[in-house]
Design a protein around this motif. Structure first.
Motif, PDB file in Angstrom:
ATOM      1  N   TYR A 690      46.507  40.663  37.351  1.00  0.00           N
ATOM      2  CA  TYR A 690      44.984  40.268  37.045  1.00  0.00           C
ATOM      3  C   TYR A 690      44.813  39.725  35.759  1.00  0.00           C
ATOM      4  O   TYR A 690      43.720  38.962  35.500  1.00  0.00           O
ATOM      5  N   ILE A 691      45.985  40.011  34.959  1.00  0.00           N
ATOM      6  CA  ILE A 691      45.811  39.255  33.518  1.00  0.00           C
ATOM      7  C   ILE A 691      46.037  37.733  33.711  1.00  0.00           C
ATOM      8  O   ILE A 691      45.258  37.015  33.342  1.00  0.00           O
ATOM      9  N   THR A 692      47.201  37.515  34.537  1.00  0.00           N
ATOM     10  CA  THR A 692      47.461  36.069  34.779  1.00  0.00           C
ATOM     11  C   THR A 692      46.240  35.369  35.527  1.00  0.00           C
ATOM     12  O   THR A 692      45.891  34.177  35.114  1.00  0.00           O
ATOM     13  N   ARG A 693      45.488  36.179  36.234  1.00  0.00           N
ATOM     14  CA  ARG A 693      44.526  35.527  37.266  1.00  0.00           C
ATOM     15  C   ARG A 693      43.343  35.064  36.128  1.00  0.00           C
ATOM     16  O   ARG A 693      42.863  34.024  36.289  1.00  0.00           O
ATOM     17  N   MET A 694      43.086  36.214  35.161  1.00  0.00           N
ATOM     18  CA  MET A 694      41.913  35.774  34.294  1.00  0.00           C
ATOM     19  C   MET A 694      42.338  34.875  33.294  1.00  0.00           C
ATOM     20  O   MET A 694      41.436  34.122  32.730  1.00  0.00           O
ATOM     21  N   LYS A 695      43.378  34.455  32.917  1.00  0.00           N
ATOM     22  CA  LYS A 695      43.876  33.769  31.973  1.00  0.00           C
ATOM     23  C   LYS A 695      43.824  32.255  32.605  1.00  0.00           C
ATOM     24  O   LYS A 695      43.486  31.296  31.676  1.00  0.00           O
ATOM     25  N   SER A 696      44.128  31.939  33.975  1.00  0.00           N
ATOM     26  CA  SER A 696      43.982  30.916  34.422  1.00  0.00           C
ATOM     27  C   SER A 696      42.801  30.513  34.825  1.00  0.00           C
ATOM     28  O   SER A 696      42.302  29.261  35.385  1.00  0.00           O
ATOM     29  N   ALA A 697      41.590  31.370  34.915  1.00  0.00           N
ATOM     30  CA  ALA A 697      40.212  31.022  35.586  1.00  0.00           C
ATOM     31  C   ALA A 697      39.933  30.258  34.327  1.00  0.00           C
ATOM     32  O   ALA A 697      39.959  30.553  32.971  1.00  0.00           O
ATOM     33  N   GLY A 698      38.887  29.320  34.770  1.00  0.00           N
ATOM     34  CA  GLY A 698      37.912  28.494  33.781  1.00  0.00           C
ATOM     35  C   GLY A 698      37.162  29.486  33.029  1.00  0.00           C
ATOM     36  O   GLY A 698      36.627  30.738  33.525  1.00  0.00           O
TER      37      GLY A 698
END
Length: 754
Positions: A690-698
């Motif tokens: 979930y952290i990786t996802r939020m880091k990659s989100a604009g």
């Protein structure tokens, strides 16, 4: 030594796939030179309840080779089918799979396989395609796999139609079939197996049939037909503390011709997977479409990894030969970015010819202008029909499947319009979802949750420009349906899979709650309770008590280590708390660590703070630590160079790459070059999904990703402490904080990841 087998090409023969035109051989193919793993025995159990069926395939695979192999079984399912479980034989007993996060499932399978024990993994690949991995299939031995799927049946001439493909290509040593039909008032009709005879059971309306044969070889599918209900029906099911309902509403099958726009947008998927489409059947559908259109314009957009420039083609007197030649010359190549195009305001409707298998980019599908429609047409044997359906129905269009043998049927659907669902709400209901807004062959299915024992469903139906409302009671004594909850989950998953990147959290929760493979979840079988414990995966229910007992005793990841980590962090928190409550000056940086041969940078003068008004918080000054002599460089440490403001970088403790500088090296500064060298250790970075996802989100998507993920961690062991410290002089003698301190207070938040 272990060897891996390749995929099973003909699993389609075992599962109901509409577009399979030729018989396929269900073998687990192996590496070159090895004899393929064969299907030795097959037991099928099917239970039909109203318009829903659940089928379990009990498959015994035999490995004739002198070495153990990994079996890979790849298969597609029809759009109306959903995997609801699978099991693997462990120690002579079938063990049910449990849901696991998809990436974790792959990691665990690979890790356990290297240890030479028995894992199995079932995962969704893309669309309604699945892959089952089993290890090992022992040399000269067998493995047993159960796969269970549910499906909704289609009404045909007042009857429910259930089809079971039985063409396996090879002869089976042993074959058995058990079919049970519930809730029907007449004897079911069976075609395809002459020896299959239904007999009435003890329960009212229940019929059963059994067939067992050795050396079985079939030439075609089994078709079972039973009388369909002609009035609306509602069913309920209790599942995990919630009450689900499934409503079936027969509607008119009459269709009316619709008018076509003068300007049409044609979205032609030209990616590599397009080569598997039945292009000749698609062109036949377009023949009928443009013949009805007569005069107009077509704006063609080819979709690959990026869209090509729009080309315009005239249609005159139904002649579209120029456009046809363009489409026939298509070279299918490249990735699929099906969302990377922009609607044009002058287009009346769009026709998307694609399999829906998007594998490039994560853009949301474009929103059409008011009045524009999208019709998705699919002719591929393997497609992401859930995604195509959601895209089309969002803007008032629909998905149309093209049968290579009967493209005229798809053309009639495209050129006409029947009854469709335009709105729904309910009393005492929530989470309403329809199987499709365009009822298949005259039957509309809607599922949802009941807040109490009963409720009322209100549906708004439209046809030929007029609307009508239909009300259906959901009574307390509605008959039980064994798959009502699973049908609701399947309908909801199909909705969410239209934009999987935006709804990954909810997709994962649904897959885990209902044990369904999805784009975010897989199903896994492990050999021992210790394996489930080691990888922190909840085991099947029969092993749950032992799993909980061992975990409570401190075994498994995070057992003793977790308690030690909590104690260490709590002690560090108390130490920091005491430091803040101490009265000595805190705005002076501590002296730098002494490094042999280094010259300490000058420090700013100390500015004493006001003494604390509360003497009970005063602590003894800490004893200065004697720093050890410089040790040899740490092997994992690396030297970094910062060009700008070396003194500032050293003082702040950061280098230009954002890493913490632990020590300075004497004699490496150069005033001429303006460079400064130092040794830095790489900063810790969280890598949870979930952290990786939020880091990659604009920036425009990060909050939506957070809201989507938040429910998944509502009961997790991640916690935080918030410490509110007042500014000096703001603490009252009674140790309370005044209301005026809020603007100058200091907040310390400590996150403890357990």
């Amino acid at each position: 030594m272990r060897y891996r087998g390749s995929r099973l090409l003909a699993a389609a023969g075992l599962f109901c796939v509409v577009h399979v035109a030729t018989a396929a051989t269900s073998l687990m193919q192996t590496i070159a030179g090895e004899t393929p793993i064969g299907l030795q025995s097959l037991q099928i159990k099917s239970e039909i309840s109203g318009s829903t069926a659940e089928t379990t395939l009990h498959m015994v695979f035999h490995n004739p080779n002198r070495r153990a192999l990994e079996g890979n079984l790849q298969f597609p399912l029809a759009p109306n089918q959903q995997i609801v479980g699978f099991a693997l034989d462990i120690g002579g007993k079938m063990r049910a799979a449990v849901p696991v996060e998809k990436s974790k499932g792959r990691e665990v399978f690979e890790a356990i396989e290297r240890r030479g024990v028995d894992p199995a993994l079932l995962e969704a690949t893309q669309g309604n395609n699945f892959k089952l991995r089993v290890f090992p299939v022992p040399a000269g031995g067998t493995r047993v796999v159960d796969v269970t799927y549910s499906e909704t049946l289609a009404p045909r001439r007042g009857e429910w139609a259930y089809r079971l493909p039985l063409d396996f290509g090879d002869e089976l040593d042993n074959f058995s079939l058990d079919v049970k039909v519930d809730g029907t008032g007449s004897t079911p009709k069976a075609e395809g197996l002459r020896d299959l005879v239904f007999e009435k059971g003890d329960a009212s309306g229940t019929f059963a049939a059994h067939l067992a044969q050795r050396h079985f070889r079939s030439a075609g599918p089994l078709d079972i037909r039973l009388r369909a209900e002609s009035k609306p029906r509602a069913y309920v099911q209790e599942f995990h503390g919630s009450r689900y309902f499934l409503a079936e509403v027969p509607v008119s099958t009459a269709r009316h011709e619709r008018s076509l726009p003068h300007v049409v947008g044609l979205l032609w998927d030209s990616s590599g997977s397009g080569a598997s489409r039945r292009v000749d059947a698609e062109l036949a559908v377009l023949d009928a479409y443009f013949a009805k259109m007569g005069e107009g314009e077509v704006r063609l957009t080819r979709l690959r990894d990026r869209p090509e420039a729009v080309k315009s083609f005239p249609v005159s007197g139904g002649d579209w030969s120029a456009l046809r030649r363009e489409l026939e010359q298509t070279a299918f190549d490249g990735a699929s970015a099906l969302s990377d195009w922009k609607p044009e305001p002058g287009v009346g409707e769009y026709l998307l010819f694609s399999d829906g298998l998007q594998n490039y980019g994560d853009d949301a599908f474009p929103a059409l202008a008011e009045g524009q429609r999208l019709y998705a047409l699919d002719s591929a044997a393997s497609a992401d029909t859930a995604r195509l359906t959601a895209w089309a129905e969002r803007d008032g269009g629909r998905l149309i499947r093209i049968d290579q043998q009967a493209p005229a049927s798809a053309a009639r659907e495209l050129l006409s319009e029947g009854v469709h669902l335009v709105g729904m709400h309910g009393d005492g209901t929530s989470a309403l979802v329809a199987e499709t807004t365009f009822p298949a062959q005259g039957l509309l299915r809607v599922a949802g949750k009941l807040s109490g024992n009963e409720g009322m469903l209100h549906l708004t139906l439209a046809q030929d420009g007029s609307t009508a409302q239909l009300d259906l009671a959901l009574p307390q004594d509605a008959p039980n349906h064994p798959l009502a909850a699973y049908d609701w989950a399947a309908y909801r998953l199909r909705e969410l899979e239209a934009e999987p990147d935006a709804r990954r959290g909810e997709i994962r929760r649904l897959g885990q709650d209902f044990g369904m493979p999805s784009s975010e979840t897989s199903l896994i079988v492990l050999e021992t309770v210790q394996d489930y414990l080691r990888y922190d995966i909840a085991p099947p229910q029969e092993y749950r008590a032992e799993f909980d007992r061992l975990r409570a005793a401190g075994f498994g990841p995070g057992g003793t280590e977790r308690r030690t980590q909590i104690d260490r962090l709590a002690a560090a928190f108390r130490e920091r708390q005491q430091w803040w409550l101490h009265s000595f000056p805190k705005n002076v940086e501590p002296p730098p660590y002494a490094v042999q041969g280094a010259v300490a940078a000058p420090q700013p003068p100390a500015v004493p703070l006001s003494p604390s008004p509360s003497p009970q918080f005063a602590l003894a000054a800490p004893v200065p630590m004697e720093m050890p002599k410089a040790a040899a460089p740490v092997p994992d440490a690396r030297v970094v160079v910062s060009d700008a403001q070396p003194d500032l970088a050293a003082r702040e403790g950061f280098n230009r790459s954002g890493e913490v500088s632990r020590m300075e090296i004497a004699g490496t500064s150069s005033a001429k070059e303006g460079r400064h060298a130092g040794i830095a250790l790489k900063r810790w970075s969280a890598n949870s999904p979930y952290i990786t996802r939020m880091k990659s989100a604009g920036a425009d998507k990060v909050y939506a990703a957070y809201l989507d993920e938040k429910p998944s961690y509502a009961n997790s062991s991640t916690s935080f402490f918030v410490l509110l410290l007042p500014s000096p002089g703001k603490l009252h003698p009674d140790n309370t904080i005044s209301d005026k301190t809020s603007t100058t207070s200091i907040y310390l938040i400590f996150f403890i990841i357990l």
